[in-house]
Design a protein around this motif. Structure first.
Motif, PDB file in Angstrom:
ATOM      1  N   GLY A  31       0.814  -1.206   0.000  1.00 35.28           N
ATOM      2  CA  GLY A  31       0.000   0.000   0.000  1.00 35.28           C
ATOM      3  C   GLY A  31       0.848   1.257   0.000  1.00 35.28           C
ATOM      4  O   GLY A  31       0.327   2.370  -0.018  1.00 35.28           O
ATOM      5  N   THR A  79       3.855   0.003  -4.945  1.00 30.16           N
ATOM      6  CA  THR A  79       2.953   0.436  -6.015  1.00 30.16           C
ATOM      7  C   THR A  79       3.733   0.704  -7.301  1.00 30.16           C
ATOM      8  O   THR A  79       3.342   0.263  -8.392  1.00 30.16           O
ATOM      9  N   SER A 120      -4.183  -1.367   5.793  1.00 28.64           N
ATOM     10  CA  SER A 120      -3.416  -1.315   4.547  1.00 28.64           C
ATOM     11  C   SER A 120      -4.062  -2.166   3.453  1.00 28.64           C
ATOM     12  O   SER A 120      -3.899  -1.872   2.268  1.00 28.64           O
ATOM     13  N   GLY A 161      -7.214  -2.303   2.695  1.00 31.00           N
ATOM     14  CA  GLY A 161      -8.143  -1.418   2.001  1.00 31.00           C
ATOM     15  C   GLY A 161      -7.419  -0.498   1.033  1.00 31.00           C
ATOM     16  O   GLY A 161      -7.881  -0.268  -0.092  1.00 31.00           O
ATOM     17  N   VAL A 162      -6.270   0.025   1.461  1.00 35.46           N
ATOM     18  CA  VAL A 162      -5.463   0.900   0.609  1.00 35.46           C
ATOM     19  C   VAL A 162      -4.970   0.136  -0.619  1.00 35.46           C
ATOM     20  O   VAL A 162      -5.045   0.629  -1.750  1.00 35.46           O
ATOM     21  N   GLN A 222      -6.254  -2.515  -2.053  1.00 33.08           N
ATOM     22  CA  GLN A 222      -7.357  -2.820  -2.971  1.00 33.08           C
ATOM     23  C   GLN A 222      -7.663  -1.627  -3.874  1.00 33.08           C
ATOM     24  O   GLN A 222      -7.896  -1.792  -5.080  1.00 33.08           O
ATOM     25  N   GLU A 223      -7.672  -0.426  -3.301  1.00 26.70           N
ATOM     26  CA  GLU A 223      -7.928   0.788  -4.097  1.00 26.70           C
ATOM     27  C   GLU A 223      -6.827   0.988  -5.143  1.00 26.70           C
ATOM     28  O   GLU A 223      -7.109   1.308  -6.307  1.00 26.70           O
ATOM     29  N   ILE A 224      -5.574   0.811  -4.724  1.00 23.89           N
ATOM     30  CA  ILE A 224      -4.445   0.999  -5.643  1.00 23.89           C
ATOM     31  C   ILE A 224      -4.480  -0.035  -6.759  1.00 23.89           C
ATOM     32  O   ILE A 224      -4.298   0.289  -7.943  1.00 23.89           O
ATOM     33  N   HIS A 279      -6.994  -1.578  -7.989  1.00 22.52           N
ATOM     34  CA  HIS A 279      -8.086  -1.253  -8.912  1.00 22.52           C
ATOM     35  C   HIS A 279      -7.661  -0.140  -9.872  1.00 22.52           C
ATOM     36  O   HIS A 279      -7.942  -0.213 -11.085  1.00 22.52           O
ATOM     37  N   LYS A 280      -6.964   0.879  -9.361  1.00 21.11           N
ATOM     38  CA  LYS A 280      -6.532   2.011 -10.183  1.00 21.11           C
ATOM     39  C   LYS A 280      -5.517   1.595 -11.249  1.00 21.11           C
ATOM     40  O   LYS A 280      -5.543   2.107 -12.372  1.00 21.11           O
ATOM     41  N   ILE A 284      -2.023   8.589  -8.715  1.00 17.69           N
ATOM     42  CA  ILE A 284      -2.272   7.825  -7.494  1.00 17.69           C
ATOM     43  C   ILE A 284      -1.711   8.586  -6.292  1.00 17.69           C
ATOM     44  O   ILE A 284      -0.546   8.994  -6.287  1.00 17.69           O
TER      45      ILE A 284
END
Length: 356
Positions: free
Chosen positions: A9, A14, A41, A43-44, A46-48, A50-51, A173
């Motif tokens: 995360g 990343t 982390s 949750g963080v 998963q968002e990254i 997806h992006k 991001i």
């Protein structure tokens, strides 16, 4: 090639995933569930994921992390040593259990966001320093076995931290500040001592003595001290005093003036050989004895299987048993081992922690 990327995360992992995807690899994100803070982390991550358009899965290694990393961390402090949990985690968790999981998913390689390089040749795989000298993290990978290096990719080893941030920013991001790298990922909002007490590390009180054996005071437990420490000793003296030895058998803290904190040689064990050629007695290296120290010159005074004696060319201070010593030939990581004893000049008390 299918690559499993350890995604925390943070900015570094990343960028590693982004670079590998841009290179055409089939990237799979892997987030290690190591402790309670991993829930945030995750949750963080998963968002990254997806992006940037990569699948990601949660790998629950909590029980293994608790036993292999935290358990050793607690045990080392209880015995008066200064542990290096990140090196243990990289060896046993990331390049051990996570690597095995990635291979079971059909991955060909595993990647992390460390600032170091791995060169794969027909004969073997070599670990090298990262090109960003200020961010080099080869020290933290020195305990990873050579066979595990063969399945490791380090996309950030040839770029700088500034370039890494630009890669992530150019993708639009935003990485939360708290999700970036921390000193110890499993301790939040506590001092080491508070964490140790909370997890049952209760050592007996004992005396604080000077280098001549005179009692200067009493402490409540050796786990609150480390070799080289000056502040928080709980005693008063007309001149600054430093911890120069910790005896875990008698629960004694030995203190002395700064000159007693310097050591001339160290003994290391469980040496993990990574170099292109074996270590030879009399050979000169550069060695790091903690992650934040600069490499210094030393000579391999004795080599016996996985036990080495290293003699510093200039005395070094604040060297503590439990820390890792990592040898270098220029940029090449020759290997790393655990410091179990230090030696000083004749007449100067050793700064070692006595082995329980």
């Amino acid at each position: 090639m299918k690559v499993g990327v350890a995604m925390s995360g943070g900015v570094d992992s990343t960028a590693a995933a982004l670079l590998l995807k841009e290179q055409g690899h089939d990237v799979v994100g892997l987030h290690i569930y190591m402790h309670e803070y991993s829930r945030y982390s995750w949750g963080v991550v998963q968002e990254i994921a997806h992006k940037i358009g990569v699948p990601v899965s949660l790998v629950d290694l909590r029980s293994h992390f608790r036993e292999m990393v935290i358990g050793r961390f607690l045990s080392e402090y209880a015995q008066g040593r200064t542990p290096s949990p990140c090196l243990v985690c990289n060896k046993l968790i990331k390049m051990g259990l996570l690597r095995e999981h990635a291979l079971s998913l059909g991955c060909d390689m595993v990647a992390t966001g460390h600032y170091a390089r791995v060169v794969h040749t027909a004969r073997n795989s070599l670990l090298l320093k990262g090109v960003d000298v200020a961010k080099d993290q080869s020290y933290f990978l020195a305990m990873v076995p050579r066979e595990s290096l063969a399945a490791l990719l380090l996309p950030l080893g040839s770029i700088t931290k500034t370039q890494t941030r630009e890669i992530v920013q150019n993708m639009g991001i935003s990485i939360p500040r708290s999700a970036d790298s921390q000193e110890l990922c499993f301790i939040h909002g506590q001092t080491y001592k508070e964490y140790l007490l909370e997890h049952g590390v209760m050592s007996a009180p004992g005396p604080i003595v000077d280098v001549h054996g005179r009692v200067l005071g009493e402490h409540r437990g050796i786990m609150g001290f480390t070799v080289g420490q000056r502040k928080g000793l709980g005693i008063s003296a007309p001149h600054p005093l430093y911890v120069v030895a910790i005896d875990s058998q008698t629960h004694t803290i030995v203190v002395g003036p700064v000159e007693h904190t310097f050591v001339d040689s160290i003994d290391i064990e469980q040496f993990n050989e990574l170099g292109e050629r074996p270590v030879q007695p009399g050979e000169v290296f550069r060695v790091k004895v903690r992650s934040t120290s600069a490499p210094v010159s030393c000579t391999a005074a004795a080599v016996e299987d996985t036990v080495l004696t290293l003699r510093f060319h200039k005395p070094q201070r604040g060297v503590a048993p439990g820390q890792a010593a990592v040898l270098y030939r220029e940029d090449e990581v020759v290997g790393g081992g655990w410091i179990y004893a230090t030696k000083a000049n004749e007449g100067v008390l050793s700064g070692r922690a006595f082995r329980a």
